[in-house]
Motif scaffolding. Sequence first.
Motif, short mmCIF file in Angstrom:
data_model
loop_
_atom_site.label_atom_id
_atom_site.label_comp_id
_atom_site.label_asym_id
_atom_site.label_seq_id
_atom_site.Cartn_x
_atom_site.Cartn_y
_atom_site.Cartn_z
N GLU A 93 0.83 -1.20 0.00
CA GLU A 93 0.00 0.00 0.00
C GLU A 93 0.87 1.26 0.00
O GLU A 93 0.58 2.24 -0.69
CB GLU A 93 -0.94 0.02 1.23
N THR A 94 1.94 1.22 0.78
CA THR A 94 2.85 2.37 0.83
C THR A 94 3.53 2.58 -0.51
O THR A 94 3.66 3.72 -0.98
CB THR A 94 3.92 2.16 1.93
N ILE A 95 3.92 1.50 -1.15
CA ILE A 95 4.54 1.60 -2.47
C ILE A 95 3.56 2.20 -3.47
O ILE A 95 3.91 3.09 -4.25
CB ILE A 95 5.05 0.22 -2.94
N GLU A 96 2.32 1.75 -3.43
CA GLU A 96 1.31 2.28 -4.35
C GLU A 96 1.08 3.77 -4.11
O GLU A 96 1.00 4.55 -5.06
CB GLU A 96 0.00 1.49 -4.20
N ARG A 97 0.98 4.17 -2.83
CA ARG A 97 0.81 5.60 -2.52
C ARG A 97 1.99 6.40 -3.04
O ARG A 97 1.84 7.48 -3.61
CB ARG A 97 0.66 5.80 -1.01
#
Length: 120
Positions: A93-97
Amino acid sequence: MRGGYRQNAGRKQGFAAKNAEEVRRILSDMVMREIEPIGKALIDKAKKGDVTATRELFDRAFGRAPQNAPIDSLNSNGVIPTPILSNLFVSPETIERHNLRTQAIYGGLSQQHDEDKRSG
């Protein structure tokens, strides 16, 4: 009386500079007389793996390597490089953000760079 101006107080002008100049001359003469054994000792240390001796020899023999490297903000693909932090755990999720934020910030810049490359 403390502080303030006092006549003839303090270090005499040029005194330390004269002494340093004389010391440099004496040391220079001494080194020149012993340059061969000093050089051999430095080479022996470098051969045994002494990194400091190796660096000193290379710096003196070939000159110091330049320390500044020009960094272009955009790489050859027109993308701003992102540092790789391989030892950190990052959730998907952090990578996507991060990817969405990066695209929002730099997306137009990358497209403009591509257009500039095509036209010029």
